[in-house]
Design an enzyme around this catalytic site. Structure first.
Site, PDB file in Angstrom:
ATOM      1  N   ALA A   1       0.747  -1.107  -0.010  1.00 52.65           N
ATOM      2  CA  ALA A   1       0.277  -0.096   0.048  1.00 52.65           C
ATOM      3  C   ALA A   1       0.716   1.174  -0.067  1.00 52.65           C
ATOM      4  O   ALA A   1       0.508   2.184  -0.244  1.00 52.65           O
ATOM      5  CB  ALA A   1      -0.686   0.198   1.273  1.00 52.65           C
ATOM      6  N   LYS A   2       2.055   0.963   0.379  1.00 53.11           N
ATOM      7  CA  LYS A   2       2.975   2.188   0.388  1.00 53.11           C
ATOM      8  C   LYS A   2       2.472   3.626   0.959  1.00 53.11           C
ATOM      9  O   LYS A   2       2.811   4.643   0.503  1.00 53.11           O
ATOM     10  CB  LYS A   2       3.464   2.529  -1.151  1.00 53.11           C
ATOM     11  CG  LYS A   2       4.010   1.320  -1.516  1.00 53.11           C
ATOM     12  CD  LYS A   2       4.958   1.385  -2.992  1.00 53.11           C
ATOM     13  CE  LYS A   2       5.670   0.231  -3.419  1.00 53.11           C
ATOM     14  NZ  LYS A   2       5.058  -1.155  -3.722  1.00 53.11           N
TER      15      LYS A   2
END
Lengths: 274, 274
Positions: free
Chosen positions: A94-95
């Site tokens: 998801a960074k």
């Protein structure tokens, strides 16, 4: 020590595998045999999971591919998570990361609400943006370090005042922040010489290594250089080259056989080295 | 030139306001008067919007606060978007970015699916991770540059080989990538001397400036140093200090009066300078 890290390492040693299956499931790319179903993406994910779960250490769900379809996509993500065997680590790719009170909300979303085992996060905003994630001692956290894309030259590989690239500074800081033993980094497989350096520099971090397959990294080098002294603490993500095999398929069984064969081939390479 | 940028600048000049209202709506912080409703967060957001839309240029939805509650939160986000007047810019404060094919999916999620006008993104992975967002010419893109949190010293303010901090390198590159005129940066208001430098260095970028209010930045300095030569191209985000006024409220009307009074006070400061 992180429960998730232990679970992953236990399975790595038992199977002699580092395989992380990337569920970057794109409705425009999934084989035609899934299209007649009400939820083609969900059926596709379940087929990939059935075909690979005997050799997979982890499943990485790239959140963008689910968010792109809004609520319907997130419902597919939720149901996919329910189909992944408990022995496998689930990674939300998801960074995320933001100021502390916001990162706390992202941690709640991925660790509490969706119950992922692990999460990828971005380092740019520094320690207080990552602290709420590190606070989940049982989980595993992968901080972007050296990525496999061309744009890594723009900032990650730029030299800092001490002459070393930015990603080395990220690596050092993540290692120093890893007090709960739940820290790791993302390092692209496309740069195997650098992967080896990173492993020497950070012997205790867990590595998430994308870039094998469609992005061109060598699987053998990546296994060799990625693992720690116990031949553990690394997973190698393979997505497009595994989940979208070429050819057409007569049915879901036929597709699963093709994916299982490819997964088994990768597992053999890993097993021989481990 | 970006349609969204034009819309925002037009309203900035008409109202002499730079107010961006941050909908960081936390179920644990919203006043008690909203709790009896079926969707307290949605009722709360609608009240904030009613109380501020005569002076607001933009509404910034911090996606973490919606994602933390999964599907229910995202449904609130969707309905909130539907309650924001078209003349106001909608910003997804999501801080996304990934390799190109994944960023394309995030762009689809926020620009096509949810129809946001603007999005915040993270620079660490470089140009090809941002290109799919820049490709949406009509929209507006805010790249993290110098943030308002303590952790900004860890990487953003670290010196590169030329002696200048990393955030200056981000600023220069974003300015050079801004070929479609849809680029902007996030710059914290807590560092007003640096804000002034950044505005001089990047006269054509749109600025999203958080950090006034709960985080301590001066509103006057921020207005003064944030705008471009036309006294446009900046919005100042205020969230906690505006949407959570102290005191208790006898009803929603009472809450709206308190928020409207605070928004009007901020608008007066802005108007006097613009």
């Amino acid at each position: 020590m992180s429960v998730v890290r232990d679970k992953a390492n236990c399975r790595i040693s038992a199977l002699k595998s580092l395989l992380c299956v990337g569920l970057d499931s794109d409705p425009e790319k999934i084989p035609a045999v899934f299209l007649p179903y009400e939820n083609p993406v969900l059926e596709f994910n379940r087929a990939v999971i059935r075909a690979t779960s005997d050799v997979a250490i982890a499943y990485k769900l790239n959140t963008a591919f689910y968010e792109a379809r809004g609520i319907a996509g997130l419902l597919d993500m939720e149901k996919t998570l329910g189909s992944i065997p408990d022995v496998c680590m689930t990674i939300a790719d998801a960074k995320r990361a933001d100021i502390g009170n916001t990162s706390k909300m992202y941690a709640q979303a991925f660790f509490d609400h969706w119950s992922f085992d692990a999460l990828t996060v971005a380092p740019y905003m520094g320690f207080d943006s990552l602290e709420p994630f590190f606070a989940y001692e049982d989980k595993l956290l992968f901080v972007l370090c050296l990525t496999s894309n061309e744009g890594s030259v723009d900032f990650e590989e730029q030299a800092m005042q001490d002459g070393r690239p930015l990603y080395r500074s990220v690596l050092d800081k993540v290692a120093s922040w890893n007090r709960n033993g739940n820290g790791g980094v993302v390092v692209g497989a496309t740069k195997s010489a650098l992967l080896s350096e990173i492993r020497c520099e950070a012997p205790n971090l867990f590595l998430l290594i994308p870039g094998v397959g469609a992005q061109g990294g060598s699987l053998e080098d990546t296994v060799h250089f990625g693992v720690d002294a116990n031949r553990q603490s690394a997973v190698i993500n393979v997505s497009r080259s595994l989940i979208y095999p070429s050819g057409s398929f007569s049915g879901i069984d036929d597709y699963e056989r093709a994916v299982a064969a490819e997964a088994s081939k990768m597992h053999s390479v890993m097993k021989a080295i481990l």
